[in-house]
Design a protein around this motif. Structure first.
Motif, short mmCIF file in Angstrom:
data_model
loop_
_atom_site.label_atom_id
_atom_site.label_comp_id
_atom_site.label_asym_id
_atom_site.label_seq_id
_atom_site.Cartn_x
_atom_site.Cartn_y
_atom_site.Cartn_z
N ILE A 257 0.81 -1.22 0.00
CA ILE A 257 0.00 0.00 0.00
C ILE A 257 0.84 1.27 0.00
O ILE A 257 0.36 2.33 -0.34
CB ILE A 257 -1.01 0.02 1.17
CG1 ILE A 257 -0.31 0.00 2.52
CG2 ILE A 257 -1.99 -1.15 1.06
CD1 ILE A 257 -1.27 0.22 3.70
N CYS B 5 -7.03 1.98 11.21
CA CYS B 5 -5.81 1.87 10.40
C CYS B 5 -5.53 3.14 9.62
O CYS B 5 -6.42 3.73 9.02
CB CYS B 5 -5.97 0.70 9.43
SG CYS B 5 -4.69 0.56 8.20
N ILE B 6 -4.27 3.59 9.63
CA ILE B 6 -3.89 4.78 8.86
C ILE B 6 -3.07 4.42 7.63
O ILE B 6 -2.41 5.28 7.03
CB ILE B 6 -3.14 5.82 9.73
CG1 ILE B 6 -1.88 5.20 10.35
CG2 ILE B 6 -4.07 6.38 10.81
CD1 ILE B 6 -0.96 6.22 11.02
N ARG B 7 -3.08 3.15 7.25
CA ARG B 7 -2.46 2.71 5.99
C ARG B 7 -0.96 3.05 5.92
O ARG B 7 -0.50 3.58 4.92
CB ARG B 7 -3.14 3.37 4.79
CG ARG B 7 -4.63 3.28 4.76
CD ARG B 7 -5.09 1.92 4.29
NE ARG B 7 -6.52 1.94 4.02
CZ ARG B 7 -7.45 1.73 4.95
NH1 ARG B 7 -7.10 1.45 6.20
NH2 ARG B 7 -8.72 1.77 4.63
N CYS B 8 -0.24 2.69 6.98
CA CYS B 8 1.20 2.97 6.94
C CYS B 8 1.97 1.81 6.34
O CYS B 8 3.10 1.97 5.90
CB CYS B 8 1.70 3.28 8.35
SG CYS B 8 1.75 1.82 9.41
N GLY B 9 1.38 0.62 6.36
CA GLY B 9 2.05 -0.54 5.76
C GLY B 9 3.07 -1.22 6.66
O GLY B 9 3.68 -2.22 6.25
N ALA B 10 3.25 -0.72 7.88
CA ALA B 10 4.27 -1.33 8.75
C ALA B 10 3.96 -2.79 9.04
O ALA B 10 4.86 -3.63 9.12
CB ALA B 10 4.38 -0.56 10.07
N CYS B 11 2.65 -3.11 9.17
CA CYS B 11 2.29 -4.49 9.51
C CYS B 11 2.69 -5.46 8.40
O CYS B 11 3.01 -6.61 8.67
CB CYS B 11 0.79 -4.59 9.84
SG CYS B 11 -0.31 -3.99 8.55
N CYS C 249 2.18 -1.70 14.90
CA CYS C 249 1.09 -0.82 14.44
C CYS C 249 1.06 0.48 15.25
O CYS C 249 0.89 0.45 16.46
CB CYS C 249 -0.26 -1.52 14.54
SG CYS C 249 -1.60 -0.41 14.07
N PRO C 250 1.22 1.62 14.58
CA PRO C 250 1.34 2.89 15.31
C PRO C 250 0.05 3.31 16.01
O PRO C 250 0.11 4.11 16.94
CB PRO C 250 1.73 3.89 14.22
CG PRO C 250 1.23 3.30 12.95
CD PRO C 250 1.36 1.81 13.13
N VAL C 251 -1.08 2.81 15.56
CA VAL C 251 -2.35 3.23 16.17
C VAL C 251 -3.02 2.07 16.92
O VAL C 251 -4.19 2.13 17.24
CB VAL C 251 -3.31 3.84 15.13
CG1 VAL C 251 -2.78 5.17 14.64
CG2 VAL C 251 -3.52 2.90 13.95
N VAL D 45 -3.96 -1.07 16.21
CA VAL D 45 -5.04 -1.91 15.68
C VAL D 45 -4.78 -3.32 16.20
O VAL D 45 -3.68 -3.84 16.02
CB VAL D 45 -5.05 -1.90 14.13
CG1 VAL D 45 -6.13 -2.85 13.60
CG2 VAL D 45 -5.27 -0.49 13.60
N MET E 57 -3.30 -6.09 7.73
CA MET E 57 -4.48 -5.21 7.66
C MET E 57 -5.29 -5.53 6.43
O MET E 57 -6.52 -5.46 6.44
CB MET E 57 -4.11 -3.72 7.72
CG MET E 57 -3.30 -3.13 6.58
SD MET E 57 -4.05 -2.99 4.93
CE MET E 57 -5.18 -1.69 5.17
N LEU F 114 -4.63 -6.37 15.44
CA LEU F 114 -4.74 -7.19 14.22
C LEU F 114 -4.96 -8.67 14.50
O LEU F 114 -5.78 -9.32 13.84
CB LEU F 114 -3.49 -6.97 13.36
CG LEU F 114 -3.40 -5.53 12.82
CD1 LEU F 114 -1.95 -5.08 12.68
CD2 LEU F 114 -4.12 -5.40 11.49
#
Ligand code: SF4
Lengths: 240, 455
Positions: free
Chosen positions: B153, B312-318, B372-374, B376, B341, B378
């Protein structure tokens, strides 16, 4: 002190030597293990696959077998995590069982947790030999939060050298039913883990979960590596 | 580039990916790099856990009052001069955008990176209407040229190495072969500059939308986001409703968290805040701004047990840390959003019937939750979906029978012990039936299990 020993279904069925080693270790440190004869499985395979009814049946049985006030010790990080963190989720709508589950969660220790925090085994001068590396299995590390204890024990072994593994906490690909559902990916992950083990040059790899060690042993065998795979209980018990 | 969903074939897709050595090498290298850079980027951040708590609380507040924030945003954006459209589903969103563009006679459209536009399959729809759509994010530009969909993403072309890109450019653009990333970037920039200057419209997504000011916030690294939103006379933004932030004042927490989580950068090169179209006296900006707010199932997700995925803020870290994603790549998941995610969102947005193999595409190792920075949850969400899969009857019959038997055996010591004896006695048969990939990887059961060794 008496403790209840939860052998886990994998140790019971496939790796009884790891269970016997656990018994020897506990005795050496003044804890007399009592093995509830009716014990079966904590229910983790069903829980992780989404089969709550089966998981609840297993959990209920566990809570009945391990009732009481004694500490519960188990040579498995993921089973301890199951009891401590997932039983309360399973019984969140069942106040009576929820209370029982929470009490069991407070009483359960993964083996290295018990050895370090209760038995202070790392201060006792255990012996080892050769070079040892350690795989930090997922649920032990992230769900149960046991990060330092196994390494504390391994680094305290007189005569053995502890060699840290690159990406020690990366999943080996076992993942319970994942191993059977997506075997190709599971094998690829185990191969990557085997390569990390090889990179350390250690002659023995150890860990606190039989499932992961079983998966790792298979990869090691397939690649023709000359590394010994041993549960941490066995490794520690050898130095008694 | 149409999005035929292939999530049902996750296993087949992944087996194919496992055999693609170039893909595996590229994935491993990129995921490792991002993982290391992420760790380094967060090292100097004091009180990271506090920052994550704050960001998580802001996102929680948005979800708790989503309809209100969406209305607030729409009103504020309107006041700033933007036209706000609401789209309940993908088809409506595509059609709204096609119509805006067609009504103004737009033929050449430049696009910034937008996963939501992938979700609604916008490009093929506009192309079918005779428009030329050019992706301007370098990664998107590459995969558009290849006729592929993004496999990450944040890093759409993560699965390609620079030699493949060099060859692609040489073949398609007629430029001399080079695998130097700088040269390749320059080639793309030159080709794109022309498009920017002659485009009739720009389409962008948005990383966030500030409800109090009606502003769109875009994080980009190449400056193309700025070009897309300001150079052409018409700007159309498409975003999903959960991208709201209560206030522009909430943005700093996400400026600190998102780029670090995504690519390990302390901040992206460009943070663009677009509030309405160009006003008299403004030096830049589109003359006309349309904002399409996409629901496409979000309201339903919000009302259900899996709502936390909307944080989710769509950072892609996961994805970067996911052992499965980094091994098989994004295309194996078979729809727009990959990784932890992605498997959750895909299952929720497209339905269990079209995606149920995805819920097993995780070892539930928890590495994703760790980054995950926020916050979530998962793993909890994946387990929840597995329960739903069982409930809704998408589990195969053999597994259902096996698990029912497991439940009985786990509750009955006699049956359990019998099972152990049978397993030991019939192991050669079980091994043969289980095949080399499963039973063949397990040792034979001990002759005497632990329960019979202890007093
Ligand atoms: S779930 Fe978390 S880590 Fe994954 S993309 Fe979303 S915000 Fe990032």
């Amino acid at each position: 002190m008496n403790v209840l020993l939860f052998g886990t279904c994998l140790v019971d069925t496939f790796f009884p030597e790891a269970g016997e080693a656990t018994v020897r270790l506990l005795r050496r440190f003044g804890a007399e293990p009592v093995f509830p004869k009716g014990q079966t499985c904590c229910g983790q395979p069903a829980f992780n696959a989404g089969f709550d009814a089966a998981a609840r049946a297993a959990a209920e049985h566990f809570l009945w077998e391990f009732d009481g006030n004694m500490p519960i010790v188990t040579p498995s990080g993921s089973c301890a995590a199951m009891v401590k963190h997932h039983y309360p989720q399973l019984f969140r709508d069942d106040p009576k069982r929820l209370a029982k589950a929470k009490r069991a969660g407070e009483r359960i220790y993964e083996l290295t947790q018990f050895l370090v925090h209760v038995a202070k085994a790392h201060e006792a001068g255990l012996r080892g030999k050769g070079t040892v590396t350690y795989h930090a299995s997922c649920h032990l590390t992230r769900t149960l939060g046991v990060r330092e204890e196994p390494m504390t024990l391994l680094s305290s072994l007189k005569g053995a050298t502890f060699l840290p593994m690159p990406d020690a906490a990366r999943c080996c690909g076992f993942g319970g039913t994942f191993m059977a559902k997506l075997p190709e990916i599971s094998i690829a992950l185990a191969d990557e883990k085997a390569a990390s083990i090889e990179a350390t040059g250690a002659d023995t790899v150890t860990g606190c979960d039989s499932g992961c060690l079983m998966n790792i042993a298979d990869a090691v065998r397939r690649r023709g590596m000359k590394v010994r795979v041993a549960h941490i209980a066995q490794l520690l018990a050898e130095g008694l | 580039m149409t999005h035929e969903q292939t999530s049902l074939a996750f296993r087949e897709n992944s087996v194919r990916a496992l055999k693609d050595s170039a893909l595996r090498a590229a994935m491993k290298q990129a995921a490792d790099t991002f993982g290391t850079k992420r760790a380094d980027a967060f090292a100097p951040v004091a009180d990271l856990e506090g920052l994550r708590d704050r960001a998580s609380a802001i996102r929680e507040e948005v979800l708790a009052n989503l309809p209100m924030y969406v209305d607030r945003f729409a009103a504020a954006a309107n006041r700033a001069g933007a036209v706000v459209h609401r789209a309940n589903d993908a088809a409506t969103a595509r059609e709204i955008i096609r119509k805006i563009l067609a009504d103004r006679g737009a033929r050449l459209i430049v696009k910034g990176k937008s996963m939501v536009s992938e979700e609604v399959d916008l490009n093929s729809h506009l192309e079918a209407a005779g428009m030329e759509v050019v992706e301007t994010d370098l990664g998107e530009y590459i995969i558009q040229m290849e006729g592929e969909t993004p496999s990450h993403i944040i890093v759409p072309a993560i699965h390609k190495n620079r030699r493949q890109v060099g060859k692609l450019f040489a073949d398609r653009l007629g430029v001399p072969y080079s695998d130097d990333p700088q040269v390749l970037t320059k080639i793309a920039r030159t080709a794109l500059r022309e498009k920017f200057l002659s485009a009739d419209a720009g389409i962008s997504g948005a990383n966030f939308a500030a409800a109090d000011t009606g502003s769109l916030v875009l994080f980009t690294n190449e400056g193309n986001g700025r070009m897309v939103t300001t150079v052409p006379p018409l700007h159309v933004a498409i975003l999903s409703i959960e991208k709201m932030l209560p206030s522009l004042a909430d943005l700093p927490a996400f400026i600190r968290l998102l780029p670090r989580s995504a690519t390990g950068q302390p901040i992206t090169s460009y943070v663009s805040v677009v509030t309405g179209p160009r006003k008299t006296g403004d030096a830049t900006g589109a003359k006309e701004l349309h904002i399409v707010l996409l629901d496409n199932g979000r309201t339903e997700i919000l009302a259900g047990e899996s709502r936390d995925i909307l944080k989710c803020i769509r950072c892609g870290a996961c994805m970067n840390v996911c052992p499965v994603y980094r091994t098989v790549g994004g295309h194996s998941y078979g729809w727009t959003y990959p990784g932890p995610m992605g498997l959750i969102l895909t299952t929720l947005l497209t339905g269990m019937a079209k995606s149920h193999p995805l819920v097993d595409a995780s070892t539930v190792c928890g590495a994703c939750v760790e980054v995950c920075p926020v916050r979530v949850p998962l793993v909890d969400l994946i387990l929840q979906l597995r329960r739903r899969k069982v409930r809704e009857g998408f589990s195969d019959p053999a597994t259902m029978r096996g698990m029912a038997l497991f439940g009985k055996a786990a509750a009955s010591p006699a049956l359990f012990a019998l099972g152990q004896r049978l397993a030991a006695a019939f192991w050669p048969v079980i091994r043969a039936l289980g095949g080399k990939d499963v039973a063949g990887r397990m040792p034979a059961p001990a002759k005497t299990p632990l329960r019979r060794r202890l007093p």
